[in-house]
Design an enzyme around this catalytic site. Structure first.
Site, PDB file in Angstrom:
ATOM      1  N   HIS A 365     -31.267  10.642  50.407  1.00 62.01           N
ATOM      2  CA  HIS A 365     -31.340  11.954  50.966  1.00 62.01           C
ATOM      3  C   HIS A 365     -32.282  12.732  49.812  1.00 62.01           C
ATOM      4  O   HIS A 365     -32.381  14.256  49.875  1.00 62.01           O
ATOM      5  CB  HIS A 365     -29.926  12.713  51.326  1.00 62.01           C
ATOM      6  CG  HIS A 365     -29.667  12.585  53.412  1.00 62.01           C
ATOM      7  ND1 HIS A 365     -30.474  12.946  54.065  1.00 62.01           N
ATOM      8  CD2 HIS A 365     -28.776  11.946  53.468  1.00 62.01           C
ATOM      9  CE1 HIS A 365     -29.908  12.613  54.729  1.00 62.01           C
ATOM     10  NE2 HIS A 365     -29.221  11.228  54.701  1.00 62.01           N
ATOM     11  N   LYS A 560     -29.753  28.657  52.921  1.00 58.30           N
ATOM     12  CA  LYS A 560     -30.194  27.900  52.829  1.00 58.30           C
ATOM     13  C   LYS A 560     -29.616  27.701  52.051  1.00 58.30           C
ATOM     14  O   LYS A 560     -29.477  28.756  50.961  1.00 58.30           O
ATOM     15  CB  LYS A 560     -31.187  26.588  52.291  1.00 58.30           C
ATOM     16  CG  LYS A 560     -32.401  27.226  51.670  1.00 58.30           C
ATOM     17  CD  LYS A 560     -33.672  26.721  51.969  1.00 58.30           C
ATOM     18  CE  LYS A 560     -34.582  26.201  53.562  1.00 58.30           C
ATOM     19  NZ  LYS A 560     -35.424  26.001  53.397  1.00 58.30           N
ATOM     20  N   ARG A 561     -29.151  26.551  51.217  1.00 56.84           N
ATOM     21  CA  ARG A 561     -28.198  26.415  49.908  1.00 56.84           C
ATOM     22  C   ARG A 561     -28.891  27.087  48.844  1.00 56.84           C
ATOM     23  O   ARG A 561     -30.537  26.864  48.443  1.00 56.84           O
ATOM     24  CB  ARG A 561     -27.936  24.797  49.490  1.00 56.84           C
ATOM     25  CG  ARG A 561     -27.102  24.657  48.251  1.00 56.84           C
ATOM     26  CD  ARG A 561     -26.413  23.336  47.851  1.00 56.84           C
ATOM     27  NE  ARG A 561     -27.121  21.780  48.697  1.00 56.84           N
ATOM     28  CZ  ARG A 561     -28.028  21.068  47.761  1.00 56.84           C
ATOM     29  NH1 ARG A 561     -28.132  21.817  46.595  1.00 56.84           N
ATOM     30  NH2 ARG A 561     -29.663  20.276  48.984  1.00 56.84           N
ATOM     31  N   LYS A 566     -35.363  24.818  45.822  1.00 57.67           N
ATOM     32  CA  LYS A 566     -35.690  25.325  46.896  1.00 57.67           C
ATOM     33  C   LYS A 566     -36.267  26.630  46.770  1.00 57.67           C
ATOM     34  O   LYS A 566     -37.381  27.528  47.668  1.00 57.67           O
ATOM     35  CB  LYS A 566     -34.323  25.902  48.265  1.00 57.67           C
ATOM     36  CG  LYS A 566     -34.161  24.074  48.028  1.00 57.67           C
ATOM     37  CD  LYS A 566     -32.402  24.604  48.850  1.00 57.67           C
ATOM     38  CE  LYS A 566     -31.277  23.259  49.164  1.00 57.67           C
ATOM     39  NZ  LYS A 566     -32.159  22.617  50.107  1.00 57.67           N
ATOM     40  N   THR A 668     -33.963  20.397  57.781  1.00 55.48           N
ATOM     41  CA  THR A 668     -33.512  20.725  58.996  1.00 55.48           C
ATOM     42  C   THR A 668     -33.779  22.131  59.867  1.00 55.48           C
ATOM     43  O   THR A 668     -33.998  22.550  60.616  1.00 55.48           O
ATOM     44  CB  THR A 668     -32.320  19.917  59.734  1.00 55.48           C
ATOM     45  OG1 THR A 668     -31.322  20.638  58.522  1.00 55.48           O
ATOM     46  CG2 THR A 668     -32.406  18.998  59.166  1.00 55.48           C
ATOM     47  N   LYS A 672     -35.271  24.356  63.051  1.00 59.61           N
ATOM     48  CA  LYS A 672     -34.252  25.074  63.936  1.00 59.61           C
ATOM     49  C   LYS A 672     -34.935  26.470  63.834  1.00 59.61           C
ATOM     50  O   LYS A 672     -34.976  27.249  65.105  1.00 59.61           O
ATOM     51  CB  LYS A 672     -32.819  25.627  62.831  1.00 59.61           C
ATOM     52  CG  LYS A 672     -32.034  24.031  62.948  1.00 59.61           C
ATOM     53  CD  LYS A 672     -30.999  24.382  62.260  1.00 59.61           C
ATOM     54  CE  LYS A 672     -30.062  23.154  61.829  1.00 59.61           C
ATOM     55  NZ  LYS A 672     -29.717  22.876  60.675  1.00 59.61           N
TER      56      LYS A 672
END
Length: 823
Positions: A365, A560-561, A566, A668, A672
């Site tokens: 991952h 998100k985290r 990110k 993901t 969504k």
């Protein structure tokens, strides 16, 4: 004959049967009648009523698997981010309407009861939520699937924001009990740590190794049924709780040393108390390793026990059990299965190794090297001495094979070794868990096309060159039942009114929406639904956080985290640039914008914590400035979790998927958002690449460097300061943040973030800044044309069929697990 009003619950699915079951559960399970029951009592009674009907199908499903002698899939994961279960279970079982009717007959409302359930937050983010989607899809497809993990007493922490800083509070998700789980103490298994090994010769001359002098802990399983959608399949999520083998030392207790008497119990049971204990200290790292071995040891014993109920040996074990490692956390399962087969069952090494390799698959991952687990040898050997011996044996045999194929290539042997040599004098050797997972599995897969390519060409290149046939690419997906049917019911109804309900189990049917992008009536309905979702989130934010959101503004969402790759920080750099632009020219023709961010930072992750503080500081500065009031706002949504995601995602106009190209394995959240009609602004990273290919370049806002360009710049030396020197807008933004414009009481507070950008900029925010700002301007231009924006949104929805977790699981079943549905 009329049924007594409080008789034992019937098993029917009519509203009358549900009402009687609900009243019976309220009375006999909770000791209440409706008049004196609390809202929590009513939630629990309804949950038990739904569970009763799941249990019937559950037992039938397991009997079916045994009757067919079906091959089973065992999904080993340290995380299962399940969220709330009541609504999802009613939906999957077809009980939503009768449950609502039964409650109405009793003068109760379902939404009030649903709000009583706490999220089962047994995960940190995408990894755990993916595991939850996979369980849903396996059950919906009729695949014999089992999830195995840890029943953490405290899940991912509850996040509070105080003075702009993240505060972590314990997530007591079990405070009011968990109506969905059923303890199975009859399947309790012992797990051992420490001790040493003894070699002995058996009467037949064979050598055997015994692991002795250990400390033991008991693993107690708790089962949660997982219902498939619209079928009779109910699979199992089995989570393990640690319990002391001795509750307390009675002799010590009688001497009056009460604390010492229960010390062993307390220390032992910490294994299943906290999701991801802090690993900045030695004891925290040791506890993580204990957790990983604890749950895989419990799970493998359970798998072996189930196999031996119907088979006399292990010759066909790999034909009946597919064991999937969800990242490296369960990788110690490989030496554990070898130990069970060789030491406890007496199989020859070669036979046991063949069974092991054919049984395991490994999903990677991350390509972030810091994300690949490595355990110091002294710690590993002290906790798991026999497993370290097995790892050395695996490594020795593997490297001999490599040397035979590539003689004289010592550098390659060093790179491939399961044991990492010290980088600096005094450092310990380490066990490379990703290498162990690759060597011990017959299949290794990435989770998007780009991610798999980078694994093959960069991170695992040497392994790929040795055995390319073991590598697969299986792009992640999300369950449409949870993320469209349940989370966005108005949009689900609008879609189904045009194309029917078949998309719920065949998401490719959404392609039939494409012509409707040109239907003015459908576009108007989609816009109205988006506005309703925004109004619902605004109302929730008002009553929960005391924040007023402008529903007429363009909502850009990044939830998100919190992690530097990110690039929530890039989002805020653009926000500051926009703010400064409005300050310079209050009449600038810019659309009203609302920037919503949310996510949790790991407790020890200083930079991520500081990013959260900066987001809140910028938001406070903007909301208090009359010059920009009504023009823009920045809101950080505290305690982001599955339940909040179900509110936020349907309300988003713009999905921010802006990670550095080549760093996000898949993502993901991007799927969504698109499924609910948000347009994406993003880089060519992870599954963004495939999403853009599907929806078309004209329906995706692309910016930034490609993964190859990122690697090229790193190879040839990257000077981030050049961007600062050449871009006045960027320089003004960085100077303002570093100079204390958003931290007047602490002028240097955010300087560490800016210093990193100017000197290293590991994730190339400065290189992508100009492209990102220009792309945001393009976003605004398109948003000014609601008809065109909605056309693009409908096209995004229509092309999301490939990103169903049903498709993902079908690929795993066909290419890796070789398992068939049992229907």
């Amino acid at each position: 004959m009329q049924r007594e009003p409080f008789a034992p619950p019937p098993s029917g699915t009519s509203s009358d049967a549900i009402r009687e079951s609900f009243l019976a559960r309220l009375l006999y399970s909770l000791g209440k009648r409706p008049a004196n029951s609390t809202v929590l009592d009513r939630f629990l009674a309804l949950a038990y009523t739904v569970r009763d009907r799941m249990v019937e199908r559950w037992i039938e499903t397991q009997q079916r698997y045994y009757m067919r002698d079906a091959k089973r899939v065992y999904y080993l994961s340290a995380e299962f981010l399940m969220g709330r279960a009541l609504y999802n279970n009613m939906l999957n079982l077809g009980l939503l309407d009768p449950c609502q009717e039964a409650l109405r007959q009793l003068g109760m409302e379902l939404p009030e009861l649903i709000e009583q359930e706490r999220d089962a937050g047994l995960g940190n983010g995408g990894l755990g939520r993916l595991a939850a989607c996979f369980l849903d899809s396996m059950a919906t497809l009729g695949l014999p699937g089992y999830g195995y993990g840890i029943r953490y007493e405290f899940g991912i922490f509850d996040q509070e924001i105080k003075d702009g800083w993240q505060l972590e509070r314990p997530d007591e998700w079990l405070r009011s009990g968990n109506p969905w789980e059923i303890p199975r103490p009859e399947y309790t298994v012992p797990v051992h740590f420490g001790g040493h090994t003894v070699r002995e010769t058996l009467p037949d001359g064979k050598q055997r190794v015994r692991w002795v002098g250990t400390q033991s802990v008991l693993g107690v399983p708790y089962d949660t049924p997982v219902a498939g959608y619209g079928n009779a399949t109910v699979n199992t999520l089995r989570l393990w709780r640690a319990r002391a083998s001795e509750e307390f030392d009675l002799e010590v207790f009688n001497r009056g040393d009460y604390e010492s008497a229960v010390m062993d119990k307390t220390l032992t049971e910490t294994i299943s108390q906290v999701l991801y204990p802090a690993d900045k200290i030695e004891r925290g790292r040791e506890l993580r390793l204990k957790q990983q071995y604890f749950f895989v040891a419990c799970s493998l014993r359970d798998i072996v026990r189930r196999h031996l109920r119907t088979h006399h040996g292990f010759e066909d074990f790999a034909d009946k059990a597919a064991i999937q490692l969800n990242d490296t956390h369960p990788a110690v399962a490989i030496p554990e299965l070898m130990r069970l087969l060789v030491d406890e069952r007496g199989l020859a090494w070669e036979q046991a190794w063949d069974i092991t390799v054919q049984s395991f698959g490994y999903t990677n991952h991350t390509i972030l090297r810091e994300g690949l687990e490595k355990w110091p040898l002294p710690m590993f050997g002290e906790l798991l001495p026999r497993h370290l011996e097995i790892v050395y044996e695996i490594n020795d045999r593997f490297l001999k094979q490599v040397a035979g194929r590539r003689p004289g290539d010592g550098a390659r042997l060093s790179r491939l070794s399961l044991i990492e040599e010290p980088a600096y004098p005094g450092d310990p050797k380490k066990v490379r868990m990703a290498h162990l997972a690759v060597v011990g599995s017959h299949a290794v897969n990435g989770v998007s096309a780009l991610h798999t390519r980078l694994l093959q060409q960069e991170l695992l290149r040497d392994f790929h060159e040795l055995a390319p046939e073991r590598f697969f690419s299986i792009t992640n997906g999300v369950t449409p039942r949870r993320w469209l049917l349940a989370a966005n019911p108005a949009l689900a109804r609008a879609i189904s009114a045009r194309i029917g309900w078949g998309w719920t189990t065949d998401l490719e049917q959404l392609e039939r929406l494409l012509p409707l992008a040109e239907d003015a009536g459908f576009r108007a309905e989609v816009r109205a639904i988006k506005r309703q979702n925004k109004q619902a989130l605004a109302a929730y934010a008002e009553r929960t956080f005391g924040v007023t959101l402008d529903v007429d503004a363009l909502w850009g969402v990044q939830v998100k985290r919190i992690h530097e790759y990110k690039r929530q920080l890039l989002n805020i750099l653009h926000v500051v640039a926009r703010y400064q632009r409005l300050k310079r020219d209050p009449k600038a023709d810019l659309l009203p914008r609302t920037f919503l961010l949310g996510g949790k930072a790991a407790p020890g992750y200083v930079a991520a914590q500081l990013i959260i503080k900066l987001v809140n500081a910028v938001g406070e500065k903007i909301v208090s400035d009359p010059d920009v009031r009504g023009r823009m706002q920045v809101v950080f949504l505290p305690n982001y979790r599955v339940t909040l995601a179900e509110r936020v995602i349907p309300a988003a106009d713009l999905s921010e998927q802006i990670s550095t190209a080549g760093k996000e394995a898949s993502g993901t959240g991007n799927m969504k958002f698109a499924l609910s009609g948000a347009l994406t602004i993003g880089t060519l990273d992870g599954a963004n690449v495939e999403m853009r290919e599907r929806v078309g370049a004209d329906n995706f806002f692309l910016f930034g460097l490609t993964a190859d360009e990122v690697l090229e710049r790193k190879r040839h030396g990257y000077r981030p300061r050049e961007h600062y020197e050449q871009n006045p807008t960027l320089a003004e933004v960085l100077d303002a943040i570093a100079g204390g414009a958003f931290s007047p009481g602490q002028p240097g507070l955010f300087r560490p973030l800016i210093d990193e950008l100017l000197t290293t900029d590991t994730y190339m925010l400065l290189a992508d800044f100009a492209s990102y700002v220009a792309c945001q301007d393009k976003v605004e231009k398109v948003f000014r044309d609601p008809e065109q924006w909605t056309r693009m949104a409908i096209r995004n929805i229509a092309h999301m069929g490939a990103f169903s977790s049903d498709r993902t699981i079908r690929e795993y079943a066909r290419e890796i697990w070789r398992v068939e549905p049992v229907v």
